[in-house]
Structure formats: C-alpha cells, structure tokens
Scaffold this active site. Structure first.
Site, PDB file in Angstrom:
ATOM      1  N   ASP A 143     -15.538   9.697  -0.027  1.00  0.00           N
ATOM      2  CA  ASP A 143     -15.485   8.449   0.070  1.00  0.00           C
ATOM      3  C   ASP A 143     -16.528   7.498  -0.443  1.00  0.00           C
ATOM      4  O   ASP A 143     -17.503   8.126  -0.891  1.00  0.00           O
ATOM      5  CB  ASP A 143     -15.345   8.238   1.762  1.00  0.00           C
ATOM      6  CG  ASP A 143     -14.499   7.189   1.838  1.00  0.00           C
ATOM      7  OD1 ASP A 143     -13.211   7.174   2.462  1.00  0.00           O
ATOM      8  OD2 ASP A 143     -14.646   5.956   1.706  1.00  0.00           O
ATOM      9  N   SER A 183       3.217   5.351   0.269  1.00  0.00           N
ATOM     10  CA  SER A 183       3.390   4.541   1.245  1.00  0.00           C
ATOM     11  C   SER A 183       4.999   4.397   1.369  1.00  0.00           C
ATOM     12  O   SER A 183       5.536   4.439   0.291  1.00  0.00           O
ATOM     13  CB  SER A 183       2.633   3.494   1.080  1.00  0.00           C
ATOM     14  OG  SER A 183       3.191   2.266   2.023  1.00  0.00           O
ATOM     15  N   TYR A 230       0.153  -2.643  -5.009  1.00  0.00           N
ATOM     16  CA  TYR A 230       0.151  -1.625  -4.011  1.00  0.00           C
ATOM     17  C   TYR A 230       1.247  -0.971  -4.292  1.00  0.00           C
ATOM     18  O   TYR A 230       1.338   0.492  -4.179  1.00  0.00           O
ATOM     19  CB  TYR A 230      -0.061  -2.240  -2.712  1.00  0.00           C
ATOM     20  CG  TYR A 230      -0.391  -1.239  -1.746  1.00  0.00           C
ATOM     21  CD1 TYR A 230      -1.487  -0.322  -1.402  1.00  0.00           C
ATOM     22  CD2 TYR A 230       0.858  -0.903  -0.740  1.00  0.00           C
ATOM     23  CE1 TYR A 230      -1.422   0.740  -0.403  1.00  0.00           C
ATOM     24  CE2 TYR A 230       0.665   0.152   0.510  1.00  0.00           C
ATOM     25  CZ  TYR A 230      -0.346   0.872   0.467  1.00  0.00           C
ATOM     26  OH  TYR A 230      -0.733   1.739   1.403  1.00  0.00           O
ATOM     27  N   LYS A 247       1.976   2.981  -5.520  1.00  0.00           N
ATOM     28  CA  LYS A 247       2.505   4.064  -4.680  1.00  0.00           C
ATOM     29  C   LYS A 247       3.735   4.785  -5.109  1.00  0.00           C
ATOM     30  O   LYS A 247       4.146   5.696  -4.937  1.00  0.00           O
ATOM     31  CB  LYS A 247       2.685   3.271  -3.132  1.00  0.00           C
ATOM     32  CG  LYS A 247       1.296   3.145  -2.428  1.00  0.00           C
ATOM     33  CD  LYS A 247       0.598   4.288  -2.311  1.00  0.00           C
ATOM     34  CE  LYS A 247      -0.698   3.866  -1.428  1.00  0.00           C
ATOM     35  NZ  LYS A 247      -1.563   5.220  -1.347  1.00  0.00           N
TER      36      LYS A 247
END
Ligand code: NAD
Length: 259
Positions: free
Chosen positions: A37, A152, A165, A169
C-alpha cells in the site's frame, strides 16, 4: 488450491478496507502475507496488530501498484517470505469527473489518466509481475497459483461522474477472461470480484444519513457489505480450482441507477 502455512499471499491495498480484511483472513489461515500500500501509517498499525496474533507473518511494503520497479520489489518480498502462490489485488481509487464539467469545460485528461493509471494499469502491472513469479512455482494440487482482482459494479453500471473509475473497472472485468486464458498453460487462475457497496474507510467518510440511504438501496440484505464478506469470497476463489476467468458480483442484488 489448499491454502497452506508455507505459502505467501500478496495483498495490495492491504492496509485498509477490503484488502486489510483479506490480509487478516489469510493470516488466520496460516499464510504469510505481504501487504502492499502507499499508506505507511496504516501499514505500521497493521503490522502491530498482526504481530500480537500472528508474530511476524505479515510484512508491509510501501509501493505504488502502477510502478514497475516498486511492485517488482514487493513481489520479491513475497518470494522471500515463502512460496508466493496467492494474489489479492484490492488497491484502487475513485474520483469524480464528467465529460463536460458544470462550468462547460471539458473533463480533465490528467485526472482521467491518473484514475485509470492506478486502477487499470496498476492491476495489469501487479498481475503480470505476480504471474511471472508464480509461473516459476512447482505444481501443487494441479496449479501454480491463483489471483483475485477487484473491479466494481461501476464497471457495469457506472454512475454520472464516475467515468474514469467505471472505465478502469470495466477494463479489469475485460481483462479477467483473457488473463485466465493467457495463464492457463502456466496453471495459474484469475478471477475478479465486483463489489457493490461495502463499509470501508471510503464510505465511512460520508454522513450517516447518506450511508443509511445507500444501505437501504441494497435489495437483500439491505445493508452495506462487510469487508469480511469480500475476504470470504477472495479466499473461496483461491481455494476452488474450478473458478477461473469469471467476474463475481458481490452486491446483494444492487443495480446502480444513473446517479
Ligand atoms: N468499498 C466499496 O464499496 C467498493 C465498491 C466497489 C469496488 N471497490 C473496490 O475495492 C477496492 C478496495 O476498496 P476499499 O473500499 O477497501 O478502499 P480503501 O480506500 O479502504 O482501500 C484502498 C487502499 O488502496 C490503497 N491505494 C490507493 N492507490 C494505491 C496505489 N497506487 N498503490 C498502492 N496502494 C494504493 C489506499 O492507500 C488504500 O489503503 C478498490 O479497488 C475499490 O475500487 C470498493
């Protein structure tokens, strides 16, 4: 693939939300875990938490998933800890953008590029490096490794303001079958989870009233998903040898509207 104590898993986005829950579930199952991360403070806190229950089986590596050199170093750390056979890739970012903004200006190309870079390029980068490493493993239970990616429901039903986004995705969903086909001769599986609305730090920043109305929009169960439910699915994918090339919606039957 039976999850065993000599194995190592690499979990990206591994210090928060869905990734953190997956890292903890893999530790509970006895694996070594490298949590990757950018958030060093949360990384240090997770190492402390894990140490109390699991000794030094969790290592934090700071790396940007879209950076080739940093991710190569993270994979090397996973190889150091044990047999690297499992990837759970959760790192991702959102961010609003419209094709034409409210003031009439065209949506920012830089912003679009940044969000696609982390979500889509970061997924390709992590998957290619993980797969190349796993391809050097011996065969256990008929395979060399398994990879879980994270899309997603926005990849199917992107809402207004989610264009970078949603397109990233959708790219991950599109990558899933071809990756599984590509890696079949290497005996490495790839599946993707497409979460609906999950109760993670992203959503905890919203006011309670908004969280409640989001929860009520889920047909059944009418609540936000729990990170442990994502982790349960990720571990099942790692363990079930017939799951390959598929994107699994994990969403309580929600279908997002335009806004
Ligand atoms: N929470 C939800 O409702 C939901 C719904 C659908 C999809 N998702 C997806 O699930 C994944 C995990 O989301 P979450 O809710 O746990 O979010 P989160 O913000 O809690 O965790 C994401 C983590 O990714 C890390 N990260 C961001 N950019 C990175 C980079 N370039 N390199 C390395 N790490 C990076 C962040 O520091 C953070 O710790 C994301 O891909 C997200 O798009 C979440």
């Amino acid at each position: 693939m039976q999850l065993q104590e000599n194995m190592t898993a690499l979990v990206t986005g591994g210090v928060s939300g869905l990734g953190e829950a997956s890292a903890l579930a893999l530790l509970e199952r006895g694996l070594n875990v490298v949590a990757v991360d950018l958030n060093e403070a949360r990384g240090a806190a997770l190492v402390d938490t894990a140490r109390q229950r699991h000794g030094s089986r969790l290592r934090f590596v700071k790396a940007d998933v879209a950076d080739a050199g940093q991710m190569a170093a993270a994979i090397a750390a996973a190889e150091d800890l044990g047999e690297f056979r499992a990837l759970v890739h959760c790192a991702g970012v959102g961010g609003p953008l419209r094709l034409v903004e409210k003031d009439g200006s065209p949506g920012s190309l830089d912003r679009y590029t940044d969000i696609v870079r982390v979500n889509l390029i970061g997924t390709f980068n992590t998957l290619r490096l993980a797969a190349a490493s796993m391809a050097r493993n011996g065969i256990v239970d008929g395979e060399r490794g398994a990879c879980v990616l994270t899309a997603s429901v926005a990849g199917y039903e992107g809402q207004i303001g989610q264009i970078p986004y949603a397109s990233a995705k959708a790219g991950i969903i599109g990558m899933t079958l071809v990756a599984a086909r590509d890696l079949a001769t290497k005996m490495i599986r790839v599946c993707t989870i497409a979460p609906g609305l999950f109760d993670t730090p992203i959503l905890s920043r919203l006011p309670d009233s908004v969280r409640q109305s989001l929860a009520a929009s889920v047909p059944h169960p009418p609540r936000l998903g729990r990170p442990a439910e994502y982790a349960m699915t990720a571990l099942h994918i790692l363990e079930n040898p017939m799951l390959n090339g598929e994107t699994i919606r994990l969403d309580g039957a929600i279908r997002m509207g335009p806004r």
